[in-house]
Design a protein around this motif. Structure first.
Motif: not given
Length: 95
Positions: A17-24, A27
């Motif tokens: 999910k974080a990768a899809a949102l381009d965040i760690s 975060e």
């Protein structure tokens, strides 16, 4: 910094999910953790020292948890848990 152990499957879902949102992942979960920290929670009951079978069950669970993370380390990895490695900073400070 404190650490939190979560099931591997949960972490993988959070990482995706974080990768899809381009965040760690940090975060991603910080707002939820901050919300939980602000919520009223009952005082935890003091833990009594474990004895007998309960102590062995807790030790076995800890070992299984550590073994479940074994694939995170490179092949042939050996933790240096020698006294010299653990207390090096303290020994250096005494010099």
């Amino acid at each position: 910094m404190p650490q939190l152990t979560i099931p591997e499957e949960t972490f993988q879902q959070l990482a995706a999910k974080a990768a899809a949102l381009d965040i760690s992942v940090d975060e991603l979960v910080m707002p939820a953790l901050a919300q939980l920290a602000g919520a009223e929670a009952p005082e935890p009951e003091p833990l009594l020292p474990l004895t007998g079978d309960a102590w062995h069950a807790e030790l076995d669970a800890w070992k299984r948890d550590a073994e479940s993370r074994a694939d995170r380390y490179p092949a042939g990895f050996v933790l240096d848990d020698s006294r010299e490695a653990i207390y090096r900073e303290r020994e250096d400070a005494q010099l």
